[in-house]
Design a protein around this motif. Structure first.
Motif, PDB file in Angstrom:
ATOM      1  N   ILE A   1       5.307  -7.863   2.843  1.00  0.00           N
ATOM      2  CA  ILE A   1       5.583  -7.141   1.420  1.00  0.00           C
ATOM      3  C   ILE A   1       4.773  -8.021   0.405  1.00  0.00           C
ATOM      4  O   ILE A   1       4.377  -9.079   0.809  1.00  0.00           O
ATOM      5  CB  ILE A   1       7.193  -7.418   1.346  1.00  0.00           C
ATOM      6  N   GLY A   2       4.787  -7.379  -0.815  1.00  0.00           N
ATOM      7  CA  GLY A   2       3.982  -8.021  -1.830  1.00  0.00           C
ATOM      8  C   GLY A   2       3.282  -7.065  -2.630  1.00  0.00           C
ATOM      9  O   GLY A   2       3.830  -6.013  -3.162  1.00  0.00           O
ATOM     10  N   LEU A   3       2.195  -7.521  -3.082  1.00  0.00           N
ATOM     11  CA  LEU A   3       1.206  -6.889  -4.213  1.00  0.00           C
ATOM     12  C   LEU A   3      -0.148  -6.812  -3.801  1.00  0.00           C
ATOM     13  O   LEU A   3      -0.641  -7.818  -3.412  1.00  0.00           O
ATOM     14  CB  LEU A   3       1.532  -7.735  -5.542  1.00  0.00           C
ATOM     15  N   ASP A   4      -0.679  -5.474  -4.144  1.00  0.00           N
ATOM     16  CA  ASP A   4      -2.006  -5.518  -3.722  1.00  0.00           C
ATOM     17  C   ASP A   4      -2.662  -4.633  -4.833  1.00  0.00           C
ATOM     18  O   ASP A   4      -2.680  -3.433  -5.095  1.00  0.00           O
ATOM     19  CB  ASP A   4      -2.497  -4.401  -2.379  1.00  0.00           C
ATOM     20  N   TYR A   5      -3.260  -5.343  -5.659  1.00  0.00           N
ATOM     21  CA  TYR A   5      -3.993  -4.754  -7.077  1.00  0.00           C
ATOM     22  C   TYR A   5      -5.412  -4.846  -6.634  1.00  0.00           C
ATOM     23  O   TYR A   5      -6.161  -4.324  -7.701  1.00  0.00           O
ATOM     24  CB  TYR A   5      -3.832  -5.937  -8.145  1.00  0.00           C
TER      25      TYR A   5
ATOM     26  N   HIS B   1       0.732  -1.120  -0.004  1.00  0.00           N
ATOM     27  CA  HIS B   1       0.214  -0.046   0.013  1.00  0.00           C
ATOM     28  C   HIS B   1       0.768   1.409   0.084  1.00  0.00           C
ATOM     29  O   HIS B   1       0.598   2.194  -0.556  1.00  0.00           O
ATOM     30  CB  HIS B   1      -0.789   0.141   1.352  1.00  0.00           C
ATOM     31  N   GLU B   2       2.035   1.272   0.746  1.00  0.00           N
ATOM     32  CA  GLU B   2       2.959   2.295   1.069  1.00  0.00           C
ATOM     33  C   GLU B   2       4.112   2.322   0.219  1.00  0.00           C
ATOM     34  O   GLU B   2       4.779   3.285   0.476  1.00  0.00           O
ATOM     35  CB  GLU B   2       3.139   2.527   2.542  1.00  0.00           C
ATOM     36  N   ALA B   3       3.979   1.504  -0.889  1.00  0.00           N
ATOM     37  CA  ALA B   3       5.315   1.612  -1.745  1.00  0.00           C
ATOM     38  C   ALA B   3       5.900   2.608  -2.226  1.00  0.00           C
ATOM     39  O   ALA B   3       7.091   2.947  -2.292  1.00  0.00           O
ATOM     40  CB  ALA B   3       5.285   0.422  -2.731  1.00  0.00           C
ATOM     41  N   ALA B   4       4.607   3.513  -2.714  1.00  0.00           N
ATOM     42  CA  ALA B   4       5.193   4.749  -3.230  1.00  0.00           C
ATOM     43  C   ALA B   4       5.828   5.888  -2.574  1.00  0.00           C
ATOM     44  O   ALA B   4       6.252   6.876  -3.163  1.00  0.00           O
ATOM     45  CB  ALA B   4       3.738   5.252  -3.935  1.00  0.00           C
ATOM     46  N   LEU B   5       5.488   5.672  -1.115  1.00  0.00           N
ATOM     47  CA  LEU B   5       5.922   6.546  -0.344  1.00  0.00           C
ATOM     48  C   LEU B   5       7.734   6.200   0.267  1.00  0.00           C
ATOM     49  O   LEU B   5       8.245   7.121   0.800  1.00  0.00           O
ATOM     50  CB  LEU B   5       5.422   6.760   1.002  1.00  0.00           C
ATOM     51  N   ALA B   6       7.970   4.990  -0.315  1.00  0.00           N
ATOM     52  CA  ALA B   6       9.524   4.510   0.007  1.00  0.00           C
ATOM     53  C   ALA B   6      10.584   5.513  -0.411  1.00  0.00           C
ATOM     54  O   ALA B   6      10.657   5.705  -1.811  1.00  0.00           O
ATOM     55  CB  ALA B   6       9.662   3.295  -0.418  1.00  0.00           C
TER      56      ALA B   6
ATOM     57  N   PRO C   1       1.170   2.610  -7.237  1.00  0.00           N
ATOM     58  CA  PRO C   1       1.052   2.118  -8.680  1.00  0.00           C
ATOM     59  C   PRO C   1       1.659   0.597  -8.686  1.00  0.00           C
ATOM     60  O   PRO C   1       2.742   0.114  -8.151  1.00  0.00           O
ATOM     61  CB  PRO C   1       1.928   3.073  -9.551  1.00  0.00           C
ATOM     62  N   ARG C   2       1.402  -0.319  -9.679  1.00  0.00           N
ATOM     63  CA  ARG C   2       1.731  -1.534  -9.514  1.00  0.00           C
ATOM     64  C   ARG C   2       3.280  -1.747 -10.051  1.00  0.00           C
ATOM     65  O   ARG C   2       3.844  -2.516  -9.179  1.00  0.00           O
ATOM     66  CB  ARG C   2       0.696  -2.433 -10.483  1.00  0.00           C
ATOM     67  N   ASP C   3       3.568  -0.899 -10.945  1.00  0.00           N
ATOM     68  CA  ASP C   3       5.146  -1.087 -11.298  1.00  0.00           C
ATOM     69  C   ASP C   3       5.971  -0.799  -9.794  1.00  0.00           C
ATOM     70  O   ASP C   3       6.832  -1.164  -9.774  1.00  0.00           O
ATOM     71  CB  ASP C   3       5.531  -0.278 -12.427  1.00  0.00           C
ATOM     72  N   VAL C   4       5.373   0.293  -9.236  1.00  0.00           N
ATOM     73  CA  VAL C   4       6.090   0.723  -8.053  1.00  0.00           C
ATOM     74  C   VAL C   4       5.971  -0.370  -6.948  1.00  0.00           C
ATOM     75  O   VAL C   4       7.154  -0.765  -6.263  1.00  0.00           O
ATOM     76  CB  VAL C   4       5.642   2.039  -7.426  1.00  0.00           C
ATOM     77  N   GLN C   5       4.932  -0.813  -6.820  1.00  0.00           N
ATOM     78  CA  GLN C   5       4.660  -2.256  -5.697  1.00  0.00           C
ATOM     79  C   GLN C   5       5.848  -3.227  -6.238  1.00  0.00           C
ATOM     80  O   GLN C   5       6.594  -3.796  -5.223  1.00  0.00           O
ATOM     81  CB  GLN C   5       3.343  -2.639  -5.843  1.00  0.00           C
ATOM     82  N   GLN C   6       5.971  -3.565  -7.382  1.00  0.00           N
ATOM     83  CA  GLN C   6       6.777  -4.695  -7.886  1.00  0.00           C
ATOM     84  C   GLN C   6       8.279  -4.259  -7.367  1.00  0.00           C
ATOM     85  O   GLN C   6       8.857  -5.185  -6.916  1.00  0.00           O
ATOM     86  CB  GLN C   6       6.543  -4.851  -9.372  1.00  0.00           C
ATOM     87  N   ARG C   7       8.428  -2.919  -7.682  1.00  0.00           N
ATOM     88  CA  ARG C   7      10.022  -2.424  -7.732  1.00  0.00           C
ATOM     89  C   ARG C   7      10.174  -2.511  -6.193  1.00  0.00           C
ATOM     90  O   ARG C   7      11.481  -3.040  -5.774  1.00  0.00           O
ATOM     91  CB  ARG C   7      10.081  -1.272  -8.332  1.00  0.00           C
TER      92      ARG C   7
END
Ligand SMILES: [Zn+2]
Ligand SMILES: [Zn+2]
Length: 269
Positions: A97-101, A69-74, A107-113
């Motif tokens: 950690i992981g993926l929440d679609y 959820h917070e991947a984009a803030l990292a 954004p999904r690419d940011v979650q994956q990275r």
């Protein structure tokens, strides 16, 4: 004896009665809890929240990590902090950690990275990972990406991990087991509509299974709709036991043994 292998005890919802919650857990036989350390995410000074709880309470262990959820803030400084925190003796896993679609908060690419970057850090820290995976409605998209990424970026570590709050199909459970993961069942295994979760809980080998609350979320029946807490993990044990022809105590004992073995708690900590 029971083990709650996934609890968010840090938030405001436990601030007024955290000591009572932990006392009720002990009274219910829940002697071991894995406190999840995502906190309120990067930039909130809470990435060490689970470590603080584990230092204060016997039988509580900790994770560190950034939730999808917070991947984009990292930011780099958050990864630097996690690298330091991961060395704490109370930390036994990296996650969740992981993926929440489903929510797509990042954004999904940011979650994956951010997911892949944290797997690299967990590998360096020699910690297993706790996986959160939630696809879009009526889709398996997050499962497809998750299993591919785990094969590419994690399985060779040999460290394994936990598919927490498992909500996939029997096929997803089998794929996770094949990749060396433990499957953890939460209170939603008791929900009437969740037949797919009960199907999975019926086939996962008893020595590859955990139970958890994911509190304060997902309280099991008969507490559904209330704030969840570790003591309620006994209801999940009861449901899984019913599926396997075992008592809740049998499931509690077996999953507690699994937890100690998987995290090698007899050796250290
Ligand atoms: Zn989760
Ligand atoms: Zn969680």
């Amino acid at each position: 004896m029971f083990t709650d292998s996934h609890a968010h005890l840090d938030g405001k919802r436990f601030d007024t009665d955290r000591a009572e919650v932990l006392a009720r857990a002990k009274a219910a036989g829940v002697e071991t809890i894995l406190a999840i350390g995502n906190g309120d995410g990067p930039g909130t000074d809470t990435l060490d929240c689970a470590i603080k709880l584990a230092r204060q309470h016997d039988g509580v262990y900790a994770t560190v990590g950034i939730h999808p959820h917070e991947a984009a803030l990292a930011k780099q400084e958050d990864f630097d902090q996690l690298e330091r925190l991961a060395r704490d003796e109370k930390v036994i896993a990296w996650g969740e950690i992981g993926l929440d679609y489903f929510y797509d908060h990042s954004p999904r690419d940011v979650q994956q990275r951010v997911f892949v970057q944290q797997m690299e850090m967990a590998r360096t820290a020699r910690l297993p990972i706790i996986i959160h995976c939630r696809p879009s409605n009526n889709s398996e998209n997050a499962w497809d990406d998750l299993l591919r990424i785990l094969r590419e970026s994690w399985v060779s570590s040999g460290l394994g991990g936990v598919l927490h709050c498992f909500t996939g199909t029997v096929e997803h459970a089998r794929a996770g087991l094949d990749l060396g993961f433990v499957i953890s069942f939460a209170g939603n295994v008791t929900y009437p509509k969740a037949q797919n979760i009960r199907d999975a809980a019926s086939i996962v080998p008893l020595d590859r299974m955990f139970i958890e609350t994911d509190c304060p979320y997902l309280a099991p029946v008969p507490h559904r709709g209330q704030r969840n807490e570790p003591a309620y993990v006994v209801e999940t044990a009861r449901q899984v036991g019913a599926l396997r022809g075992l008592s809740r105590e049998d499931i509690g004992h077996q999953t507690s043994e699994n937890f100690v073995r998987f995290f090698r708690l007899a050796e250290a900590h």
